[in-house]
Motif scaffolding. Structure first.
Motif, mmCIF file in Angstrom:
data_model
loop_
_atom_site.group_PDB
_atom_site.id
_atom_site.type_symbol
_atom_site.label_atom_id
_atom_site.label_comp_id
_atom_site.label_asym_id
_atom_site.label_seq_id
_atom_site.Cartn_x
_atom_site.Cartn_y
_atom_site.Cartn_z
ATOM 1 N N GLY A 288 -18.670 60.535 -29.923
ATOM 2 C CA GLY A 288 -18.415 59.673 -31.066
ATOM 3 C C GLY A 288 -19.617 58.816 -31.368
ATOM 4 O O GLY A 288 -20.527 58.688 -30.535
ATOM 5 N N PRO A 289 -19.654 58.211 -32.542
ATOM 6 C CA PRO A 289 -20.794 57.367 -32.904
ATOM 7 C C PRO A 289 -20.846 56.112 -32.050
ATOM 8 O O PRO A 289 -19.819 55.612 -31.587
ATOM 9 C CB PRO A 289 -20.523 57.028 -34.368
ATOM 10 N N GLU A 290 -22.051 55.590 -31.863
ATOM 11 C CA GLU A 290 -22.223 54.391 -31.046
ATOM 12 C C GLU A 290 -21.978 53.117 -31.841
ATOM 13 O O GLU A 290 -21.776 52.059 -31.274
ATOM 14 C CB GLU A 290 -23.640 54.362 -30.467
ATOM 15 N N SER A 291 -22.016 53.215 -33.172
ATOM 16 C CA SER A 291 -21.883 52.028 -34.013
ATOM 17 C C SER A 291 -20.420 51.644 -34.184
ATOM 18 O O SER A 291 -19.516 52.426 -33.895
ATOM 19 C CB SER A 291 -22.483 52.307 -35.389
ATOM 20 N N PRO A 292 -20.147 50.421 -34.684
ATOM 21 C CA PRO A 292 -18.768 50.026 -34.943
ATOM 22 C C PRO A 292 -18.118 50.969 -35.946
ATOM 23 O O PRO A 292 -18.774 51.560 -36.781
ATOM 24 C CB PRO A 292 -18.914 48.615 -35.529
ATOM 25 N N GLY A 293 -16.806 51.094 -35.884
ATOM 26 C CA GLY A 293 -16.109 51.977 -36.810
ATOM 27 C C GLY A 293 -14.770 52.435 -36.276
ATOM 28 O O GLY A 293 -14.199 53.392 -36.751
ATOM 29 N N ALA A 294 -14.246 51.742 -35.258
ATOM 30 C CA ALA A 294 -12.925 52.035 -34.721
ATOM 31 C C ALA A 294 -12.796 53.491 -34.306
ATOM 32 O O ALA A 294 -11.912 54.206 -34.734
ATOM 33 C CB ALA A 294 -11.852 51.665 -35.754
ATOM 34 N N TYR A 295 -13.708 53.950 -33.440
ATOM 35 C CA TYR A 295 -13.685 55.332 -32.991
ATOM 36 C C TYR A 295 -12.445 55.604 -32.165
ATOM 37 O O TYR A 295 -12.198 54.962 -31.157
ATOM 38 C CB TYR A 295 -14.947 55.625 -32.173
ATOM 39 N N LEU A 296 -11.623 56.563 -32.615
ATOM 40 C CA LEU A 296 -10.415 56.975 -31.910
ATOM 41 C C LEU A 296 -9.623 55.774 -31.384
ATOM 42 O O LEU A 296 -9.326 55.661 -30.194
ATOM 43 C CB LEU A 296 -10.774 57.943 -30.773
ATOM 44 N N ASP A 297 -9.266 54.908 -32.295
ATOM 45 C CA ASP A 297 -8.462 53.724 -31.992
ATOM 46 C C ASP A 297 -7.126 53.888 -32.710
ATOM 47 O O ASP A 297 -7.078 54.007 -33.931
ATOM 48 C CB ASP A 297 -9.193 52.479 -32.493
ATOM 49 N N GLU A 298 -6.021 53.907 -31.932
ATOM 50 C CA GLU A 298 -4.705 54.144 -32.526
ATOM 51 C C GLU A 298 -4.358 53.130 -33.609
ATOM 52 O O GLU A 298 -3.577 53.418 -34.523
ATOM 53 C CB GLU A 298 -3.610 54.132 -31.449
ATOM 54 N N ARG A 299 -4.946 51.931 -33.526
ATOM 55 C CA ARG A 299 -4.626 50.910 -34.531
ATOM 56 C C ARG A 299 -5.130 51.295 -35.912
ATOM 57 O O ARG A 299 -4.595 50.839 -36.923
ATOM 58 C CB ARG A 299 -5.233 49.570 -34.115
ATOM 59 N N TYR A 300 -6.176 52.107 -35.959
ATOM 60 C CA TYR A 300 -6.766 52.504 -37.236
ATOM 61 C C TYR A 300 -6.563 53.984 -37.544
ATOM 62 O O TYR A 300 -6.791 54.406 -38.672
ATOM 63 C CB TYR A 300 -8.270 52.202 -37.231
ATOM 64 N N ALA A 301 -6.138 54.747 -36.551
ATOM 65 C CA ALA A 301 -6.102 56.204 -36.701
ATOM 66 C C ALA A 301 -5.155 56.670 -37.787
ATOM 67 O O ALA A 301 -5.354 57.726 -38.385
ATOM 68 C CB ALA A 301 -5.728 56.856 -35.371
ATOM 69 N N ILE A 302 -4.092 55.893 -38.057
ATOM 70 C CA ILE A 302 -3.140 56.334 -39.078
ATOM 71 C C ILE A 302 -3.528 55.845 -40.472
ATOM 72 O O ILE A 302 -2.813 56.105 -41.438
ATOM 73 C CB ILE A 302 -1.700 55.883 -38.754
ATOM 74 N N GLY A 303 -4.680 55.196 -40.593
ATOM 75 C CA GLY A 303 -5.125 54.721 -41.903
ATOM 76 C C GLY A 303 -5.784 55.838 -42.685
ATOM 77 O O GLY A 303 -6.999 55.835 -42.901
ATOM 78 N N THR A 304 -4.980 56.799 -43.135
ATOM 79 C CA THR A 304 -5.512 57.976 -43.822
ATOM 80 C C THR A 304 -5.206 57.973 -45.321
ATOM 81 O O THR A 304 -5.281 59.015 -45.972
ATOM 82 C CB THR A 304 -4.958 59.262 -43.178
#
Length: 322
Positions: A288-304
């Motif tokens: 995954g990328p090293e920068s911020p961006g909520a990589y594979l975080d369940e809190r953001y994963a459903i924001g599609t």
């Protein structure tokens, strides 16, 4: 083409809709290998971030012994992937969020709505507009009449690049090339193009490698995320490439677009659940990328956004949220 912004759907609504759909509790026979599920994942170019992610996910699934085998198919990326998914030629696919939203409603490169769903928002891509450090190009408008790689044909990068040029109201058309990332890097290095677009995590290794061979610069894209959102929907966000990522002294404002792991709607709910669970439980083994961006975080994963969650994925998130 101007399109009214798409409305977004709340997390509660997504999970509520999916809760009403049936799902199986187990993968029958998987523990003893009597039943296997062979899936195809449409990824991206060879050695690109999507292809690498797909290969690692395939390895994770194989090691878990849940009876799921994943074949990773290399492609030109988002648009081609979504077409393969919609036609049933792929079970899973990687895709940029704006292309996925277009596929759902039938816009842009998709003349009709495509039957696609999402398993997760995986990470945030940062749009790169790369030039040589001595280039006179300081803003997007300066690209007028110049040789520019917009991204490979059938890629999400090409969609973003074209929309950025339109949003910036470039006075004269660019002289476009349709090159993938590696080809774009080579073309900028040898002077056959003057700039290229790329959408990916930061740092992107191919761009970082170019920065080690020659001085480069990222052209700022500040203010364009809002314009893109007004024209094409709320997938686009304003972000900044952190200072020092490619040797630059200051952060560079740009346009962020999320990447989704997609699935065909007819994929077994239980298989979709197990793939989603495996991905999050093994996230430390996935690139995954090293920068911020909520990589594979369940809190953001459903924001599609307008892209519906697959019922199996929604069942996984319900199990996490309680």
């Amino acid at each position: 083409m101007n399109v009214s912004p798409r409305s977004t759907t709340s997390r509660r609504a997504f999970l509520g809709m999916a809760a009403a759909l049936p799902s199986l509790a187990v993968l029958p026979g998987c523990s003893n290998g009597s039943q296997r599920h062979r899936l195809t994942l449409a990824s991206g170019p060879v050695n690109g971030p999507y292809a690498i992610f797909g290969k690692r996910l395939a390895d994770v699934l194989e090691r878990r012994g849940d009876g799921i085998t994943l074949q990773v198919r290399t492609t030109s990326a988002s648009v081609e992937n979504l077409r393969l998914l919609g036609s049933g030629q792929a079970d899973l696919a990687m895709g940029l969020g704006d292309s996925a939203a277009d596929a759902v409603v039938g816009l842009g490169p998709f003349p009709t709505p495509q039957p696609v769903t999402a398993l997760a928002r995986v990470y945030l891509n940062y749009t790169h507009l790369v030039v040589a450090s001595g280039s006179p190009v300081r803003k997007v408008a300066d690209l007028a009449g110049r040789r520019v790689s917009l991204g490979a044909e059938g890629s999400g990068t090409a969609v973003v690049g074209e929309r950025i040029l339109a949003a910036a109201r470039v006075s004269r058309p660019v002289r476009p090339s349709r090159l993938g990332l590696d080809e774009s890097v080579k073309a900028l290095a040898n002077g056959t193009i003057e700039a290229f677009f790329w959408s990916g995590g930061v740092p992107t290794s191919a761009v970082a490698g170019l920065a080690q061979r020659m001085p480069i610069r990222l052209v700022p894209l500040d203010g364009l995320a809002a314009e893109l959102s007004r024209a094409h929907g709320p997938t686009y966000v304003g972000v900044s490439v952190p200072a020092g990522t490619y040797g630059q002294r200051a952060e560079v404002p740009t346009v962020g677009v999320p990447s989704y792991l997609m699935a065909r709607p007819g994929l077994s709910s239980t298989v979709a659940y197990e793939v989603t669970r495996a991905m999050f439980e093994s996230r430390d083994n996935l690139p995954g990328p090293e920068s911020p961006g909520a990589y594979l975080d369940e809190r953001y994963a459903i924001g599609t956004g307008v892209v519906p969650l697959h019922p199996g994925a929604a069942r996984y998130y319900r199990s996490v949220y309680g």
